[in-house]
Write a protein that holds these residues in place. Structure first.
Motif, PDB file in Angstrom:
ATOM      1  N   ASP A   1     115.315  29.806  68.414  1.00 29.20           N
ATOM      2  CA  ASP A   1     115.434  28.896  69.558  1.00 29.20           C
ATOM      3  C   ASP A   1     116.888  28.495  69.779  1.00 29.20           C
ATOM      4  O   ASP A   1     117.261  28.120  70.892  1.00 29.20           O
ATOM      5  CB  ASP A   1     114.567  27.644  69.350  1.00 29.20           C
ATOM      6  CG  ASP A   1     113.148  27.877  69.864  1.00 29.20           C
ATOM      7  OD1 ASP A   1     112.932  28.850  70.610  1.00 29.20           O
ATOM      8  OD2 ASP A   1     112.256  27.082  69.516  1.00 29.20           O
TER       9      ASP A   1
ATOM     10  N   LYS B   1     118.813  32.027  71.138  1.00 27.49           N
ATOM     11  CA  LYS B   1     118.573  32.403  72.551  1.00 27.49           C
ATOM     12  C   LYS B   1     119.513  31.675  73.516  1.00 27.49           C
ATOM     13  O   LYS B   1     119.631  32.066  74.673  1.00 27.49           O
ATOM     14  CB  LYS B   1     117.114  32.158  72.925  1.00 27.49           C
ATOM     15  CG  LYS B   1     116.775  30.695  73.113  1.00 27.49           C
ATOM     16  CD  LYS B   1     115.309  30.487  73.456  1.00 27.49           C
ATOM     17  CE  LYS B   1     115.053  29.021  73.740  1.00 27.49           C
ATOM     18  NZ  LYS B   1     113.639  28.682  73.791  1.00 27.49           N
TER      19      LYS B   1
ATOM     20  N   GLN C   1     120.816  38.653  78.583  1.00 26.13           N
ATOM     21  CA  GLN C   1     120.189  38.468  77.271  1.00 26.13           C
ATOM     22  C   GLN C   1     119.636  39.786  76.701  1.00 26.13           C
ATOM     23  O   GLN C   1     118.438  39.930  76.490  1.00 26.13           O
ATOM     24  CB  GLN C   1     119.080  37.405  77.388  1.00 26.13           C
ATOM     25  CG  GLN C   1     119.590  36.093  77.968  1.00 26.13           C
ATOM     26  CD  GLN C   1     118.520  35.216  78.563  1.00 26.13           C
ATOM     27  OE1 GLN C   1     117.581  34.842  77.868  1.00 26.13           O
ATOM     28  NE2 GLN C   1     118.653  34.892  79.839  1.00 26.13           N
TER      29      GLN C   1
ATOM     30  N   GLU D   1     117.411  41.794  71.128  1.00 25.68           N
ATOM     31  CA  GLU D   1     116.066  41.674  70.530  1.00 25.68           C
ATOM     32  C   GLU D   1     116.263  41.825  69.027  1.00 25.68           C
ATOM     33  O   GLU D   1     117.280  42.374  68.585  1.00 25.68           O
ATOM     34  CB  GLU D   1     115.111  42.732  71.087  1.00 25.68           C
ATOM     35  CG  GLU D   1     114.761  42.446  72.545  1.00 25.68           C
ATOM     36  CD  GLU D   1     113.822  43.470  73.167  1.00 25.68           C
ATOM     37  OE1 GLU D   1     112.835  43.861  72.517  1.00 25.68           O
ATOM     38  OE2 GLU D   1     114.100  43.869  74.304  1.00 25.68           O
TER      39      GLU D   1
ATOM     40  N   ALA E   1     125.313  36.779  70.088  1.00 23.33           N
ATOM     41  CA  ALA E   1     124.040  36.217  69.599  1.00 23.33           C
ATOM     42  C   ALA E   1     123.966  36.307  68.075  1.00 23.33           C
ATOM     43  O   ALA E   1     123.446  35.403  67.398  1.00 23.33           O
ATOM     44  CB  ALA E   1     122.865  36.944  70.242  1.00 23.33           C
TER      45      ALA E   1
END
Ligand code: FMN
Length: 204
Positions: free
Chosen positions: A32, A35, A44, A47, A135
């Motif tokens: 959370d 992201k 985005q 994965e 990320a």
């Protein structure tokens, strides 16, 4: 922990307490935060495959030049970036139209741009690696703030991981990140180059 302390205390950890689990709740909290990372066009592309099963960690270690921390960490995360973010573009455009930050003309331009760079495979690889790496950094800082340790890894054979874990062709294996509880005090941090070495003013 203050953010600067999270950054200063994060280390690449290779010694883990084996048998100590990372829970589903911890993973939910972690991702959370992950992201919220920035990405090109907010597409985005990231994965993640969380590998916790001992047999699967063993298979992953074999694809990672036998690096033991892949198997000994509570989890090792395969960080993936898609080279074809176009399926996400329509939904993202609809959200921006709803929020008043995009109109129909801009939407057409946006969809065309995404489609064109998705088709340029060489560019799409660089593009997805940039955003997905951000990320990955968020993941390592978030983990540290939650009392977990990590190690980013590029020592792996991407084709081996793709085959073993059923990853479609259009994804780049950007990184592996081990995740767990460190079992040893870390040796002194390797040196960092300083301000004068890394910062240029106005021109190179
Ligand atoms: C892109 C990248 C790839 C790396 N690959 C590996 C690796 O395959 N195995 C490993 O043990 N450490 C790997 N590292 C960790 C580095 O060795 C480590 O970040 C560096 O020595 C600085 O140490 P620190 O992170 O504790 O400050 C990698 C780091 C990065 C950013």
């Amino acid at each position: 922990m203050e953010f600067k302390d999270v950054v200063k205390n994060r280390r690449s950890v290779r010694d883990y307490e084996t048998g100590k689990e990372v829970t589903d709740e911890q993973l939910k909290e972690l991702f959370d935060i992950v992201k919220m990372s920035p990405s090109g066009y907010n597409l985005q592309p990231w994965e993640f495959i969380v590998v916790r099963n001992p047999e699967n960690k063993k298979r992953l270690r074999a694809c990672a030049y036998d690096q033991a921390h892949v198997e000994e960490a509570s989890a090792t995360i395969i960080v993936l970036g898609t080279t074809d973010p176009s399926p996400k573009a329509e939904e993202l455009a609809a959200d921006r139209i709803k929020k008043g930050t995009m109109d129909d003309t801009k939407k057409k331009e946006f969809l065309a741009t995404v489609e064109s760079f998705s088709k340029d495979k060489n560019y799409a690889k660089i593009w997805t690696n940039r955003s997905t790496s951000l990320a990955a950094m968020t993941l390592m800082h978030a983990a540290k703030s939650m009392g977990l340790s990590t190690c980013p890894m590029e020592g792996f054979k991407a084709d081996c991981i793709k085959e073993e874990f059923g990853i479609p062709e259009k994804y780049e294996v950007v990184m592996l990140i081990t995740l767990g509880y460190e079992s040893k005090q870390q040796p002194e941090r390797p040196m960092r180059f300083g301000y004068e070495d890394i910062v240029h003013q106005e021109k190179f």
